[in-house]
Design a protein around this motif. Structure first.
Motif, PDB file in Angstrom:
ATOM      1  N   GLY A  19       0.772  -1.235   0.000  1.00 41.46           N
ATOM      2  CA  GLY A  19       0.000   0.000   0.000  1.00 41.46           C
ATOM      3  C   GLY A  19       0.799   1.278   0.000  1.00 41.46           C
ATOM      4  N   ASP A  22      -0.658   4.059  -2.231  1.00 41.78           N
ATOM      5  CA  ASP A  22      -1.842   4.673  -1.645  1.00 41.78           C
ATOM      6  C   ASP A  22      -1.463   5.593  -0.487  1.00 41.78           C
ATOM      7  OD1 ASP A  22      -4.809   4.816  -1.417  1.00 41.78           O
ATOM      8  OD2 ASP A  22      -4.434   3.885   0.535  1.00 41.78           O
ATOM      9  N   TRP A  23      -0.470   5.165   0.299  1.00 32.65           N
ATOM     10  CA  TRP A  23      -0.021   6.004   1.421  1.00 32.65           C
ATOM     11  C   TRP A  23       0.530   7.333   0.917  1.00 32.65           C
ATOM     12  CZ3 TRP A  23       4.876   7.858   2.620  1.00 32.65           C
ATOM     13  CH2 TRP A  23       5.003   8.481   3.867  1.00 32.65           C
ATOM     14  N   ALA A  25      -0.139   8.852  -1.841  1.00 30.14           N
ATOM     15  CA  ALA A  25      -1.216   9.639  -2.430  1.00 30.14           C
ATOM     16  C   ALA A  25      -2.075  10.308  -1.359  1.00 30.14           C
ATOM     17  CB  ALA A  25      -2.083   8.755  -3.326  1.00 30.14           C
ATOM     18  N   GLN A  26      -2.226   9.642  -0.211  1.00 29.82           N
ATOM     19  CA  GLN A  26      -3.122  10.140   0.822  1.00 29.82           C
ATOM     20  C   GLN A  26      -2.437  11.024   1.862  1.00 29.82           C
ATOM     21  OE1 GLN A  26      -6.482   9.617   0.848  1.00 29.82           O
ATOM     22  NE2 GLN A  26      -6.228   8.537  -1.107  1.00 29.82           N
ATOM     23  N   HIS A 288      -0.734   1.541   7.568  1.00 35.12           N
ATOM     24  CA  HIS A 288      -1.622   2.255   6.654  1.00 35.12           C
ATOM     25  C   HIS A 288      -2.816   1.356   6.376  1.00 35.12           C
ATOM     26  CE1 HIS A 288      -3.060   4.871   3.513  1.00 35.12           C
ATOM     27  NE2 HIS A 288      -3.011   3.880   2.630  1.00 35.12           N
ATOM     28  N   ARG A 289      -3.943   1.794   6.903  1.00 34.85           N
ATOM     29  CA  ARG A 289      -5.167   1.003   6.754  1.00 34.85           C
ATOM     30  C   ARG A 289      -4.973  -0.430   7.253  1.00 34.85           C
ATOM     31  NH1 ARG A 289      -7.622   3.184   0.931  1.00 34.85           N
ATOM     32  NH2 ARG A 289      -7.772   5.367   1.574  1.00 34.85           N
TER      33      ARG A 289
END
Length: 306
Positions: A19, A22-23, A25-26, A288-289
Motif C-alpha cells: 500500500g 496509496d499512502w 497519495a493520501q 496504513h489502513r
C-alpha cells in the motif's frame, strides 16, 4: 507548512504491494525520503512514485541499499557521493542515469562507500532547504561480545562492527561539511533516514537487555551524542516528544514485537537549529489502513517555514 517523511521501505516492490502508493497519495507529503529501495533502475515499477519528482541512487549492490528523495518540484540541486543518479519527472518512463552535481571532496575514508547507494541529498526548489536521505550500515557486534549460541549469524570476528564504526567516523566529517555547505548557500539542512542507531533508553523498548546489541552499543550511542548540539544538529522528533518512550519506528517481524510495540527508534530527522524550531508536529505512521508498509514505519514531520 512543509511536510517531510522518511521511511525505509525495505524493497519498493514489496512496499507497493503493501500500500505504499496509496499512502503517498493520501499522506500529503511535500518531500519523502526513502531508504532500501532495493531495485535496479530498469526494474522500477511504472508509476511507483505517483506525482513526485524522483532522485534515486540505486547503488551498485544488486538487491541491496538504494536511497531516494521524492519532491513535488524538480529539485534545484542533487548530490550523491559521486555515483550516478536517476532523475525522473512524474509520468516519465525513461531510465536515464545522470551525473549528479559535484559533491566536492569527500571526507577521508568515505570513498569506499560512495557507490553503495547509501546517501543522496537534494536542494529543494521551493524552500531554502537541503534534504538528505541516509541508509547507514547495520553493523554487528565487536569480537569480544560475539557468542555463537546467541547469534543468528556466524561470528565474524567483529568485521561488521569495525566497518560500521569506520563509516561513522568518516560520515561525521562529511555530515559537518554538508551542513556547513548548506549554510553557506543560505539553506537549512535536514538529515533523514535509517541510521540503524538508537540514541537513548527512550529509543529502545527493552533497553536493559539490548545494551550489548548492535544499534545500541555504548560506542554507537557516543557517536550519536557527538553529532547533536543546539548549535549544529537537533533530533527533531525527540525535541517534540521529550519524555515519550519511542515513538518507535522499527519492529522485528518475529514474534509479537509489533503487537507489543517492542520496537526501536532508529529512523530520524536531524535538523539545523532554526529548522528544528519550526517543527510543529512529528508522527510515526505505524501502519496504513491496518497494513505495515515495511518493518520500518514512516516518520512524518511538519515544518512551519512561514
Amino acid at each position: 507548512m512543509l511536510r517531510v517523511a522518511s521511511v525505509n521501505i525495505n524493497g519498493i516492490r514489496a512496499a507497493l504491494r503493501r500500500g505504499f502508493g496509496d499512502w503517498t497519495a493520501q499522506r500529503g507529503c511535500d518531500v519523502v525520503t526513502l531508504q532500501e529501495v532495493r531495485c535496479r533502475v530498469d526494474d522500477l515499477p511504472e508509476d511507483a512514485f505517483g506525482g513526485y519528482h524522483l532522485a534515486y541512487d540505486p547503488g551498485s549492490l544488486a538487491g541491496r541499499n538504494g536511497v531516494a528523495v521524492l519532491t513535488r518540484e524538480r529539485p534545484a540541486g542533487v548530490r550523491t557521493w559521486g555515483a550516478d543518479v536517476l532523475l525522473r519527472a512524474p509520468g516519465e518512463g525513461h531510465t536515464r542515469l545522470d551525473a549528479p552535481d559535484d559533491p566536492g571532496t569527500l571526507a577521508r575514508g568515505l570513498s569506499r562507500y560512495a557507490r553503495e547507494g547509501r546517501y543522496l541529498e537534494v536542494d529543494l526548489a521551493d524552500a531554502p532547504l537541503t534534504v538528505a536521505s541516509l541508509y547507514l550500515p547495520k553493523g554487528g557486534l565487536p569480537a569480544e561480545l560475539q557468542r555463537p549460541d546467541r547469534m543468528r549469524e556466524a561470528p565474524d570476528g567483529g568485521r561488521k562492527y569495525a566497518r560500521k564504526m569506520h563509516f561513522l567516523d568518516a560520515f561525521a566529517r562529511q555530515l559537518s561539511r554538508a551542513r556547513r555547505t548548506a549554510r553557506a548557500r543560505g539553506r537549512e539542512f535536514l538529515l533523514t533516514g535509517d541510521l540503524n542507531l538508537a540514541h537513548t533508553r527512550l529509543d529502545v523498548a527493552a533497553w536493559r537487555r539490548n545494551q550489548q546489541s548492535e544499534g545500541f552499543l555504548p560506542q554507537e550511542r557516543a557517536w550519536f551524542d557527538a553529532q547533536l548540539c543546539p548549535r549544529t544538529l537537533v533530533d527533531v522528533v525527540r525535541r517534540l516528544h521529550p519524555d515519550t518512550e519511542g515513538p518507535y519506528t522499527w519492529w522485528s517481524w518475529l514474534g509479537q514485537a509489533y503487537a507489543r510495540d517492542a520496537g526501536w527508534r532508529i529512523d530520524h530527522h536531524l535538523a539545523t537549529p532554526r529548522l528544528a524550531r519550526s517543527a510543529v508536529r512529528a508522527e510515526v505512521d505505524r501502519d496504513h489502513r491496518g497494513v505495515r508498509l515495511s518493518d520500518h514505519a514512516p516518520v512524518v514531520v511538519d515544518y512551519d517555514l512561514g
